[in-house]
Motif scaffolding. Sequence first.
Motif, PDB file in Angstrom:
ATOM      1  N   ASP A  49       0.891  -1.399  -0.082  1.00 39.49           N
ATOM      2  CA  ASP A  49       0.025  -0.131  -0.077  1.00 39.49           C
ATOM      3  C   ASP A  49       0.969   1.185  -0.024  1.00 39.49           C
ATOM      4  O   ASP A  49       0.537   2.226  -0.625  1.00 39.49           O
ATOM      5  CB  ASP A  49      -1.031  -0.090   1.279  1.00 39.49           C
ATOM      6  N   MET A  50       2.118   1.319   0.723  1.00 39.76           N
ATOM      7  CA  MET A  50       2.942   2.236   0.841  1.00 39.76           C
ATOM      8  C   MET A  50       3.474   2.629  -0.439  1.00 39.76           C
ATOM      9  O   MET A  50       3.669   3.795  -0.865  1.00 39.76           O
ATOM     10  CB  MET A  50       3.841   2.143   2.138  1.00 39.76           C
ATOM     11  N   MET A  51       3.739   1.769  -1.438  1.00 42.61           N
ATOM     12  CA  MET A  51       4.198   2.128  -2.721  1.00 42.61           C
ATOM     13  C   MET A  51       3.521   2.877  -3.643  1.00 42.61           C
ATOM     14  O   MET A  51       3.979   3.839  -3.948  1.00 42.61           O
ATOM     15  CB  MET A  51       4.435   0.606  -3.396  1.00 42.61           C
ATOM     16  N   SER A  52       2.073   2.877  -3.483  1.00 43.74           N
ATOM     17  CA  SER A  52       1.125   3.761  -4.249  1.00 43.74           C
ATOM     18  C   SER A  52       1.092   5.328  -3.578  1.00 43.74           C
ATOM     19  O   SER A  52       1.263   6.020  -4.320  1.00 43.74           O
ATOM     20  CB  SER A  52      -0.166   3.249  -4.275  1.00 43.74           C
ATOM     21  N   ILE A  53       1.323   4.999  -2.173  1.00 41.18           N
ATOM     22  CA  ILE A  53       1.393   6.569  -1.544  1.00 41.18           C
ATOM     23  C   ILE A  53       2.608   7.105  -1.790  1.00 41.18           C
ATOM     24  O   ILE A  53       2.766   8.239  -2.181  1.00 41.18           O
ATOM     25  CB  ILE A  53       1.145   6.341   0.005  1.00 41.18           C
TER      26      ILE A  53
ATOM     27  N   LEU B 217       2.490   8.753  -5.369  1.00 48.08           N
ATOM     28  CA  LEU B 217       1.690   9.914  -5.364  1.00 48.08           C
ATOM     29  C   LEU B 217       2.469  10.952  -4.678  1.00 48.08           C
ATOM     30  O   LEU B 217       2.445  11.999  -5.260  1.00 48.08           O
ATOM     31  CB  LEU B 217       0.459   9.574  -4.729  1.00 48.08           C
ATOM     32  N   LYS B 218       3.097  10.809  -3.528  1.00 50.68           N
ATOM     33  CA  LYS B 218       3.899  11.765  -2.779  1.00 50.68           C
ATOM     34  C   LYS B 218       4.912  12.242  -3.842  1.00 50.68           C
ATOM     35  O   LYS B 218       5.365  13.388  -3.682  1.00 50.68           O
ATOM     36  CB  LYS B 218       4.526  11.120  -1.618  1.00 50.68           C
ATOM     37  N   MET B 219       5.641  11.266  -4.690  1.00 53.68           N
ATOM     38  CA  MET B 219       6.492  11.982  -5.646  1.00 53.68           C
ATOM     39  C   MET B 219       5.897  12.632  -6.760  1.00 53.68           C
ATOM     40  O   MET B 219       6.688  13.217  -7.667  1.00 53.68           O
ATOM     41  CB  MET B 219       7.244  10.744  -6.016  1.00 53.68           C
ATOM     42  N   GLY B 220       4.578  12.840  -6.699  1.00 50.83           N
ATOM     43  CA  GLY B 220       4.212  13.377  -8.038  1.00 50.83           C
ATOM     44  C   GLY B 220       3.445  12.656  -9.113  1.00 50.83           C
ATOM     45  O   GLY B 220       3.190  13.098 -10.313  1.00 50.83           O
ATOM     46  N   TYR B 221       3.573  11.333  -8.828  1.00 57.13           N
ATOM     47  CA  TYR B 221       3.021  10.340  -9.906  1.00 57.13           C
ATOM     48  C   TYR B 221       1.883   9.837  -9.661  1.00 57.13           C
ATOM     49  O   TYR B 221       1.133  10.027  -8.576  1.00 57.13           O
ATOM     50  CB  TYR B 221       4.242   9.332  -9.862  1.00 57.13           C
ATOM     51  N   ASP B 222       1.194   9.229 -10.864  1.00 57.20           N
ATOM     52  CA  ASP B 222      -0.056   8.668 -10.536  1.00 57.20           C
ATOM     53  C   ASP B 222       0.270   7.148  -9.919  1.00 57.20           C
ATOM     54  O   ASP B 222       0.769   5.930 -10.447  1.00 57.20           O
ATOM     55  CB  ASP B 222      -0.625   8.414 -11.995  1.00 57.20           C
ATOM     56  N   GLY B 223      -0.317   7.069  -8.749  1.00 54.41           N
ATOM     57  CA  GLY B 223      -0.129   5.708  -7.688  1.00 54.41           C
ATOM     58  C   GLY B 223      -1.109   4.820  -8.513  1.00 54.41           C
ATOM     59  O   GLY B 223      -0.681   3.603  -8.225  1.00 54.41           O
ATOM     60  N   ASN B 224      -1.966   5.138  -8.979  1.00 53.11           N
ATOM     61  CA  ASN B 224      -2.797   4.300  -9.715  1.00 53.11           C
ATOM     62  C   ASN B 224      -2.347   3.333 -10.999  1.00 53.11           C
ATOM     63  O   ASN B 224      -2.847   2.483 -11.377  1.00 53.11           O
ATOM     64  CB  ASN B 224      -4.288   4.806 -10.248  1.00 53.11           C
ATOM     65  N   MET B 225      -1.352   4.394 -11.577  1.00 48.36           N
ATOM     66  CA  MET B 225      -0.452   4.019 -12.737  1.00 48.36           C
ATOM     67  C   MET B 225      -1.479   4.024 -14.254  1.00 48.36           C
ATOM     68  O   MET B 225      -0.868   3.138 -14.939  1.00 48.36           O
ATOM     69  CB  MET B 225       0.095   2.627 -12.653  1.00 48.36           C
TER      70      MET B 225
ATOM     71  N   GLU C 186      -0.123  15.537   1.129  1.00 48.15           N
ATOM     72  CA  GLU C 186       0.456  14.979  -0.252  1.00 48.15           C
ATOM     73  C   GLU C 186      -0.482  14.028  -0.885  1.00 48.15           C
ATOM     74  O   GLU C 186      -0.324  13.794  -2.028  1.00 48.15           O
ATOM     75  CB  GLU C 186       1.638  14.115  -0.224  1.00 48.15           C
ATOM     76  N   GLY C 187      -1.576  13.720  -0.013  1.00 50.88           N
ATOM     77  CA  GLY C 187      -2.700  12.837  -0.664  1.00 50.88           C
ATOM     78  C   GLY C 187      -2.760  11.268   0.034  1.00 50.88           C
ATOM     79  O   GLY C 187      -1.585  11.078   0.577  1.00 50.88           O
ATOM     80  N   SER C 188      -3.722  10.601  -0.437  1.00 52.04           N
ATOM     81  CA  SER C 188      -3.870   9.313  -0.258  1.00 52.04           C
ATOM     82  C   SER C 188      -5.091   8.727  -0.991  1.00 52.04           C
ATOM     83  O   SER C 188      -5.330   9.308  -1.874  1.00 52.04           O
ATOM     84  CB  SER C 188      -4.126   9.028   1.415  1.00 52.04           C
TER      85      SER C 188
ATOM     86  N   SER D  84      -7.676  16.029  -0.987  1.00 49.56           N
ATOM     87  CA  SER D  84      -6.342  15.532  -1.277  1.00 49.56           C
ATOM     88  C   SER D  84      -6.472  13.961  -1.452  1.00 49.56           C
ATOM     89  O   SER D  84      -5.449  13.108  -1.612  1.00 49.56           O
ATOM     90  CB  SER D  84      -5.285  15.801  -0.430  1.00 49.56           C
ATOM     91  N   LEU D  85      -7.938  13.327  -1.265  1.00 52.72           N
ATOM     92  CA  LEU D  85      -8.105  11.890  -1.444  1.00 52.72           C
ATOM     93  C   LEU D  85      -8.420  11.435  -2.712  1.00 52.72           C
ATOM     94  O   LEU D  85      -9.156  12.155  -3.491  1.00 52.72           O
ATOM     95  CB  LEU D  85      -9.208  11.486  -0.286  1.00 52.72           C
ATOM     96  N   GLN D  86      -7.621  10.503  -3.413  1.00 51.68           N
ATOM     97  CA  GLN D  86      -8.048   9.720  -4.686  1.00 51.68           C
ATOM     98  C   GLN D  86      -8.594   8.547  -4.348  1.00 51.68           C
ATOM     99  O   GLN D  86      -8.124   7.754  -3.320  1.00 51.68           O
ATOM    100  CB  GLN D  86      -7.162   9.773  -5.355  1.00 51.68           C
ATOM    101  N   PHE D  87      -9.542   7.957  -5.402  1.00 57.91           N
ATOM    102  CA  PHE D  87      -9.773   6.400  -5.100  1.00 57.91           C
ATOM    103  C   PHE D  87      -8.902   5.631  -6.210  1.00 57.91           C
ATOM    104  O   PHE D  87      -8.563   5.891  -7.081  1.00 57.91           O
ATOM    105  CB  PHE D  87     -11.352   6.607  -5.549  1.00 57.91           C
TER     106      PHE D  87
END
Length: 368
Positions: free
Chosen positions: A181-185, A188-196, A270-272, A342-345
């Motif tokens: 789970d932390m990989m996606s966060i 996102l913290k780095m400015g990328y799309d954690g959903n890919m 940074e979001g979650s 700052s929440l995304q699904f």
Amino acid sequence: MTKLSLNRRHLLKAAAIGSVALASPAYLRRAHASGGEVNIWTYNNFVPESFKKQFEADTGIKVNVRLVDDQGKQFNLLAAEQPNPTVDIMTVAGHRFLQFIDSDLLAPLDTGRLKNWGNINPTFSESDWSTIKGNKWGAPILSGMEVLSYNTDYVSAEEARTWDTLFSEKYANQTAYIIQDMMSIIMLKMGYDGNMVAYLDKPEEAARIVEEAKQFLIKHKPLVRKYYDGGAEIQQMFVNQDIVLGHSWNGPAAALINDGFPLDMTIPKEGSYGFVYTYNIAKNAPNADNAYIFLDAILSSPEIGAAMTKASGYISTYKDASNHLTDLEKKSTSFTDEELASLQFFRAEANKMKYGLIDPAVEAIKAA
């Protein structure tokens, strides 16, 4: 400093006491007992004990609950059992639907057999992610999000507003998180799309981003006390004061807050990511008729939805469920507008590529 002498048994007992006795739906009380059984794979406290006992008494259907703590393990187990699964009802997060559907492990949900389908807030039941290939695949029951939980005796609200605090020297060996789970966060913290999803047509860029997130977690590995797997585990670490902050789901955090532990949670700036848990019927379910009886019963009233929130800490998807919560329970299941902004699904479109990259990265982090 506040130190509570709590253990998991105490927490479960407290949750059970906090749950109101649930009146059985009238249509069940009038029904002839069906008998047989229904087998459910679900998370801890997702089937309120008071509801389970009442349902069994009203219908004669024995409810067999097998606890799960990981979507991947659940998928692997179901895949190994097909075409003759032992389970009737699964608990699949909405963003993992495609993995189960593409592997032909779930049966399309016949909402026409659920008289109480309309009791679900349409924000969840009719949203884009809930319909795939023209079918519904699950009944939304609880929603949640990944948060930064922190012991308020040690960590300030201001510190908790950023994920950076989780990786600070100040709290070295007092933190915990789920690596996958932390990989996606981290992405996102780095400015990328954690959903890919943004990298579906850019596999090389996707691989580079996952590698960057992996290296970040390897670099900060000496600071983390433990990588954990389930909600009960992080609750116990907080209670034992092994940790003072950690990445968690909001459900386990809310349960501790409602039990009086000095904990709070936030969605960092940074979001979650948020998610929705659903009840699903396995393909070739051995007790499919009983599964539909169970689903219709558990959807029958906002009181049941509130009881599920009280027991699990997650937010009910049922209409008017919050009307049956105390002020403290409402507080532990709500967030500020700033946090929610700052929440995304989680989304599923890129899951095959995403987890094809992340799963090996997780093993590399553990081995580093």
